[in-house]
Design an enzyme around this catalytic site. Structure first.
Site, PDB file in Angstrom:
ATOM      1  N   ASP A 164      12.873  -7.925  -6.110  1.00  0.00           N
ATOM      2  CA  ASP A 164      13.058  -7.860  -4.651  1.00  0.00           C
ATOM      3  C   ASP A 164      13.026  -9.264  -4.065  1.00  0.00           C
ATOM      4  O   ASP A 164      12.212  -9.584  -3.195  1.00  0.00           O
ATOM      5  CB  ASP A 164      11.976  -6.981  -4.019  1.00  0.00           C
ATOM      6  CG  ASP A 164      12.235  -6.705  -2.535  1.00  0.00           C
ATOM      7  OD1 ASP A 164      13.387  -6.894  -2.091  1.00  0.00           O
ATOM      8  OD2 ASP A 164      11.293  -6.309  -1.825  1.00  0.00           O
ATOM      9  N   SER A 192       4.578  -2.741   8.928  1.00  0.00           N
ATOM     10  CA  SER A 192       4.284  -1.502   8.220  1.00  0.00           C
ATOM     11  C   SER A 192       5.554  -0.718   7.958  1.00  0.00           C
ATOM     12  O   SER A 192       6.470  -0.695   8.778  1.00  0.00           O
ATOM     13  CB  SER A 192       3.314  -0.633   9.032  1.00  0.00           C
ATOM     14  OG  SER A 192       2.080  -1.286   9.201  1.00  0.00           O
ATOM     15  N   THR A 193       5.613  -0.126   6.789  1.00  0.00           N
ATOM     16  CA  THR A 193       6.647   0.847   6.462  1.00  0.00           C
ATOM     17  C   THR A 193       5.927   2.077   5.934  1.00  0.00           C
ATOM     18  O   THR A 193       4.712   2.068   5.714  1.00  0.00           O
ATOM     19  CB  THR A 193       7.601   0.312   5.382  1.00  0.00           C
ATOM     20  OG1 THR A 193       6.896   0.192   4.143  1.00  0.00           O
ATOM     21  CG2 THR A 193       8.171  -1.041   5.775  1.00  0.00           C
ATOM     22  N   ARG A 194       6.667   3.132   5.694  1.00  0.00           N
ATOM     23  CA  ARG A 194       6.034   4.338   5.152  1.00  0.00           C
ATOM     24  C   ARG A 194       5.624   4.136   3.697  1.00  0.00           C
ATOM     25  O   ARG A 194       4.815   4.882   3.164  1.00  0.00           O
ATOM     26  CB  ARG A 194       6.989   5.523   5.277  1.00  0.00           C
ATOM     27  CG  ARG A 194       7.288   5.919   6.716  1.00  0.00           C
ATOM     28  CD  ARG A 194       8.224   7.107   6.778  1.00  0.00           C
ATOM     29  NE  ARG A 194       7.589   8.309   6.257  1.00  0.00           N
ATOM     30  CZ  ARG A 194       8.241   9.312   5.683  1.00  0.00           C
ATOM     31  NH1 ARG A 194       9.549   9.222   5.533  1.00  0.00           N
ATOM     32  NH2 ARG A 194       7.606  10.380   5.264  1.00  0.00           N
ATOM     33  N   PHE A 195       6.183   3.117   3.031  1.00  0.00           N
ATOM     34  CA  PHE A 195       5.859   2.891   1.621  1.00  0.00           C
ATOM     35  C   PHE A 195       4.650   1.973   1.466  1.00  0.00           C
ATOM     36  O   PHE A 195       3.657   2.323   0.844  1.00  0.00           O
ATOM     37  CB  PHE A 195       7.080   2.313   0.902  1.00  0.00           C
ATOM     38  CG  PHE A 195       6.835   2.074  -0.564  1.00  0.00           C
ATOM     39  CD1 PHE A 195       6.438   3.101  -1.398  1.00  0.00           C
ATOM     40  CD2 PHE A 195       7.026   0.810  -1.114  1.00  0.00           C
ATOM     41  CE1 PHE A 195       6.210   2.885  -2.749  1.00  0.00           C
ATOM     42  CE2 PHE A 195       6.814   0.584  -2.456  1.00  0.00           C
ATOM     43  CZ  PHE A 195       6.408   1.624  -3.279  1.00  0.00           C
ATOM     44  N   LYS A 224       2.092  -0.980   3.602  1.00  0.00           N
ATOM     45  CA  LYS A 224       1.678  -1.596   4.850  1.00  0.00           C
ATOM     46  C   LYS A 224       1.012  -2.923   4.515  1.00  0.00           C
ATOM     47  O   LYS A 224       0.258  -3.017   3.545  1.00  0.00           O
ATOM     48  CB  LYS A 224       0.697  -0.687   5.587  1.00  0.00           C
ATOM     49  CG  LYS A 224       1.247   0.718   5.849  1.00  0.00           C
ATOM     50  CD  LYS A 224       0.142   1.745   6.007  1.00  0.00           C
ATOM     51  CE  LYS A 224      -0.541   1.689   7.347  1.00  0.00           C
ATOM     52  NZ  LYS A 224       0.334   2.170   8.416  1.00  0.00           N
ATOM     53  N   LEU A 246       0.894  -7.225   9.506  1.00  0.00           N
ATOM     54  CA  LEU A 246       2.051  -8.030   9.126  1.00  0.00           C
ATOM     55  C   LEU A 246       3.319  -7.191   9.003  1.00  0.00           C
ATOM     56  O   LEU A 246       4.331  -7.655   8.502  1.00  0.00           O
ATOM     57  CB  LEU A 246       1.782  -8.742   7.792  1.00  0.00           C
ATOM     58  CG  LEU A 246       0.682  -9.786   7.809  1.00  0.00           C
ATOM     59  CD1 LEU A 246       0.503 -10.388   6.424  1.00  0.00           C
ATOM     60  CD2 LEU A 246       0.997 -10.891   8.814  1.00  0.00           C
TER      61      LEU A 246
END
Length: 403
Positions: A154, A37-40, A42, A35
């Protein structure tokens, strides 16, 4: 956790499927698709015995102090469990968390097919009344949170889910993300908050500060603020979120809803707005309804003290932006279909069919406090239409046709 993790993000990240395999086999969760992914964090859609779920994976970064890192993660896990036990109706929290000291921590929630971002660009396009109904539910969801002393942190269209019958739920609470971000480094914003890669930024302007302030807030004791303002904060050692920060984000979301997907701010525009060098007049000018426009301007005030509480906005806009029958009829009636245990499609149709006489009476009522308009029936019709494909009983199908 929060800002400290920026400097120690994993340099090597395995495929998402490999982390999902680390989950306890008893959960019987099977990877379906990525869905984003980020480095923080996934995210993955997975199948489970209870139906489709979203699994968010936080990859444990390397650390010289593994014990301290584990303790920080455990604090966030405990906080997510508190949120799960505290919130309800228009709220979808993470139902499960898992961290056993391995290479990743997991949080799991029910899967929702459409976010509000998806819905505003999907046919049939939303009517003005439907937009008001969704905005009303969003304020109700946040009011539920704030009354329990919980801040979201957020709020954006991607974190607002909408069902096929226009029931809205607020999800993906960000208690594990930092309260403050450096004003001179967009990488930190991208790392934690720009999961959609749209560069849309609805973070309250007071959350962007100099790096010296961030360092000071991490080393200082938690600030002394009222319980209602502090419960949404990160664990000890990080500054608290405030309700006014959520109010700003909600104002931006309502603006994008009423402009059919035109963002109010990107990252650079928000910083310019904070410094008095930019005003979103061009975007907000596209909203024809003056009452809606005034509500948004008030909610996105640069001064957090000037913003009202969500409860005050709901009271102030009663009979203006939000029709009276939203409060007296529509919210309690539609909310009835969300209670536990959930109704089947047949039960929903049977209940609406049973209430047709009462609905007709309310349409013709001479009492302004009880009368509803045809717009309310549009929302009720959405419930009927959403049930048609999953009807089982012939009698229910006949009732549907009568409706």
């Amino acid at each position: 956790m929060g800002n400290q993790l920026v400097r120690i993000a994993p340099s090597q990240i395995s495929p998402l499927e490999s982390y999902i395999q680390d989950l306890n086999p008893d959960l019987k969760i099977r990877f379906t698709k990525n869905l984003g992914s980020t480095r923080f964090v996934k995210g993955a859609k997975c199948d489970s015995e209870a139906g489709p779920v979203v699994v968010k994976v936080f990859v444990i970064p390397p650390s010289n102090d593994v014990t301290k890192l584990d303790e920080d993660i455990e604090k966030h896990v405990a906080r997510l469990k508190e949120l799960r036990d505290a919130l309800a109706p228009n709220i979808l929290t993470f139902q499960a968390t898992r961290f056993d000291g391995g290479r990743a921590a997991f949080i799991i929630r029910q899967y929702g097919k459409y976010s509000l971002y998806d819905r505003i660009s999907t046919r049939p396009f939303l009517t003005n009344l439907e937009k008001r109904w969704l905005a009303f539910q969003l304020l109700l969801a946040l009011e539920q949170c704030h009354k329990l002393g919980v801040c979201h942190g957020d709020i954006k269209l991607e974190n607002i889910l909408v069902s096929s019958w226009s029931w809205l739920t607020l999800t993906d609470f960000a208690s594990f993300k930092p309260t403050f971000l450096p004003e001179d480094n967009p990488a930190d914003f991208s790392y934690f908050f720009d999961t959609s890669r749209r560069r849309v930024c609805y973070i309250a302007p007071e959350r962007f500060v100099g790096r010296a302030s961030i360092t000071e807030s991490l080393s200082a004791q938690p600030p002394s603020v009222p319980v209602s303002e502090s419960e949404g904060s990160a664990p000890s050692g990080e500054a608290a979120l405030t309700q006014s920060m959520d109010v700003f984000s909600v104002g931006c979301c309502i603006a994008e809803l009423f402009t059919d997907g035109i963002p109010v701010f990107d990252f650079s525009q928000l910083l310019e707005y904070r410094g008095g060098k930019f005003e979103p007049e061009e975007v907000l000018g596209k909203i024809e309804d003056e009452d809606v426009r005034d509500l948004i301007w008030h909610m996105i005030s640069k001064d957090p003290v000037a913003r009202l509480s969500i409860e005050e906005y709901l009271e102030r806009e009663r009979g203006k932006v939000f029709p009276e029958n939203f409060y007296t009829f529509l919210q309690p009636y539609i909310g009835m279909f969300t209670r536990s245990p959930p109704m089947s499609s047949d039960q929903k149709i049977q209940r609406i069919h049973h209430d047709l006489g009462h609905l007709e009476t309310l349409l013709a009522s001479e009492d302004p406090g009880e009368m509803i308009d045809g717009g309310c029936l549009v929302i009720v019709t959405n419930v009927v239409v959403s049930c048609v494909r999953s009807l089982q009983l012939t009698t229910s199908k006949i009732s549907c046709l009568e409706v």
